[in-house]
Enzyme design. Sequence first.
Site, mmCIF file in Angstrom:
data_model
loop_
_atom_site.group_PDB
_atom_site.id
_atom_site.type_symbol
_atom_site.label_atom_id
_atom_site.label_comp_id
_atom_site.label_asym_id
_atom_site.label_seq_id
_atom_site.Cartn_x
_atom_site.Cartn_y
_atom_site.Cartn_z
ATOM 1 N N HIS A 55 7.041 -13.148 -0.218
ATOM 2 C CA HIS A 55 6.275 -11.918 0.059
ATOM 3 C C HIS A 55 4.895 -12.004 -0.587
ATOM 4 C CE1 HIS A 55 6.398 -7.345 0.712
ATOM 5 N NE2 HIS A 55 5.190 -7.619 0.236
ATOM 6 N N HIS A 57 0.456 -11.134 0.434
ATOM 7 C CA HIS A 57 -0.539 -10.615 1.388
ATOM 8 C C HIS A 57 -1.743 -11.546 1.363
ATOM 9 C CE1 HIS A 57 1.375 -6.537 1.946
ATOM 10 N NE2 HIS A 57 1.989 -6.966 0.860
ATOM 11 N N GLN A 150 -0.096 -1.657 7.775
ATOM 12 C CA GLN A 150 -0.410 -1.057 6.468
ATOM 13 C C GLN A 150 -0.623 0.456 6.526
ATOM 14 O OE1 GLN A 150 -1.226 -2.403 2.820
ATOM 15 N NE2 GLN A 150 -0.462 -0.330 3.065
ATOM 16 N N GLU A 211 8.419 2.077 -1.228
ATOM 17 C CA GLU A 211 7.575 1.585 -2.320
ATOM 18 C C GLU A 211 6.870 2.771 -2.961
ATOM 19 O OE1 GLU A 211 4.388 -1.085 -1.322
ATOM 20 O OE2 GLU A 211 4.094 -1.683 -3.399
ATOM 21 N N ASP A 307 3.561 -10.919 -4.044
ATOM 22 C CA ASP A 307 2.959 -9.756 -3.390
ATOM 23 C C ASP A 307 1.432 -9.892 -3.298
ATOM 24 O OD1 ASP A 307 3.091 -7.399 -1.961
ATOM 25 O OD2 ASP A 307 3.384 -6.102 -3.693
ATOM 26 N N TRP A 313 -4.708 -4.400 -5.098
ATOM 27 C CA TRP A 313 -3.476 -3.929 -5.711
ATOM 28 C C TRP A 313 -3.144 -4.610 -7.031
ATOM 29 C CZ3 TRP A 313 -3.940 -4.779 -0.379
ATOM 30 C CH2 TRP A 313 -3.872 -3.630 0.413
HETATM 31 N N1 17E Z 1 0.303 -2.804 0.717
HETATM 32 C C1 17E Z 1 1.380 -2.066 0.415
HETATM 33 O O1 17E Z 1 1.694 -1.121 1.134
HETATM 34 N N2 17E Z 1 2.102 -2.358 -0.661
HETATM 35 C C2 17E Z 1 1.780 -3.374 -1.427
HETATM 36 N N3 17E Z 1 2.501 -3.655 -2.509
HETATM 37 C C3 17E Z 1 0.652 -4.141 -1.108
HETATM 38 C C4 17E Z 1 -0.057 -3.842 -0.019
HETATM 39 C C5 17E Z 1 0.275 -5.252 -1.957
HETATM 40 FE FE FE2 Z 2 3.744 -6.077 -0.183
#
Ligand code: 17E
Ligand code: FE2
Length: 424
Positions: A55, A57, A150, A211, A307, A313
């Site tokens: 995982h 990005h 996103q 999350e 991540d 982030w």
């Molecule tokens: N976007 C998201 O929704 N959650 C994350 N942890 C990252 C990007 C890195």
């Molecule tokens: Fe992520």
Amino acid sequence: MYQLLIRGARVDGDLVDVAVADGRIAEIGPGIAGAAEREVQAGGRLLSPPFVEPHIHLDSTLTAGDPRPNRSGTLFEGIEIWSERKRRLTREDVISRAEELLRWQAAQGVLHVRTHVDVTDPELLALEALLELKESVGDWMDLQIVAFPQEGVSSYPGGAELLEEALRLGADVVGGIPHYEHTREMGVASVEECFRIAEKYDRPVDLHCDETDDPGSRFLEVMASEALRRDWGPRVTASHTTAFGSYDDAYAAKLMGLLTRSRIHFVANPLINITLQGRFDSYPKRRGITRVKELWQNGLNVALGSDNVMDPWYPLGTGNMLQPAHMAVHACHMTSREEVEACFSMVTRGAADALGLQDYGIVEGGSADFVLVDAPDEWEAIRRLATTTLVVKSGRVIAETSPARTSLFGESIEPAPGGAGSGG
Ligand code: 17E
Ligand code: FE2
């Protein structure tokens, strides 16, 4: 004549030689006879299957501070900053940053990567760039691309159509973000839409799910239920699920029953989860990580990811998979010998299983993809955050690193007095 011969490496606790021919592991055993084009003295180091990044990005990587740093440290400010940066993306910008990170990871023994790429962009620019990159790095890196909406499937204008278009263009996996949709109902609808698209294009599902620290965020149950209904567990991954760390135990017990029946995979991202979550708490402050230990104790497959590396982030990171493993040991209370070994497995075998990899592992006849780590075993690899000294892809040495060596008062000193893994 072998292509490569590794002498004196530790595999599953045994000291063995590993011989490679035609890109595959020809033989594993003590004292293999014969010559090789290249022979490596492993000196008792751990020989492991490659690290697997489940995982990351890659579209946002290496943009930290541009256009501005994330002052609140929250997921939400990260999404706002990324939304601004996203408007300035070019094909070259995405490819050069993403490739740089893949090079860092390969150098540190990562040979399989699953990246999420934001598809809430009417141009799908980052997706097209990463699809191109996937081809050009194919010789040395196995890249899976998750179409990740996103800004939402149901909440972003045309979100569902863009997600489906991404699959049509060649994305490998269907992503989603139900906890970020405007309402609970839109979140549920988005999970159903993700499964519908996955079924239509015959692709796995990997959603950013719950999350948040909000204990009212309950989309994991929706995912598990959809997976169970289709008997799809092994091709479904729930990423983050940090709200599971905030559910009360009565609900968590019921949920765990559903999860074990569903057999879905989990990805926790301990470096990022412990940094982004808990930001709305005063004290006591929650850890904001899913129940890694309890999922593992219940026989569910858990993988650990990076991540983010240097983006809106998370401003730090190097792509080294021992860092999330090390953080999981701490933040998830995985401190016994068995638990530390499990954390190592969560960035190797467990991550490979979550990605559905075939032909993974150190076996005769298997592909010769492996790494040497400057430690005698998994415990020591994590304790020392040990250097990956050799990376072999299809029998070819693609990266070599000399571990740091220190002397004190003119005499060499090691970080491991007493040798292999005295702890636990
Ligand atoms: N976007 C998201 O929704 N959650 C994350 N942890 C990252 C990007 C890195
Ligand atoms: Fe992520």
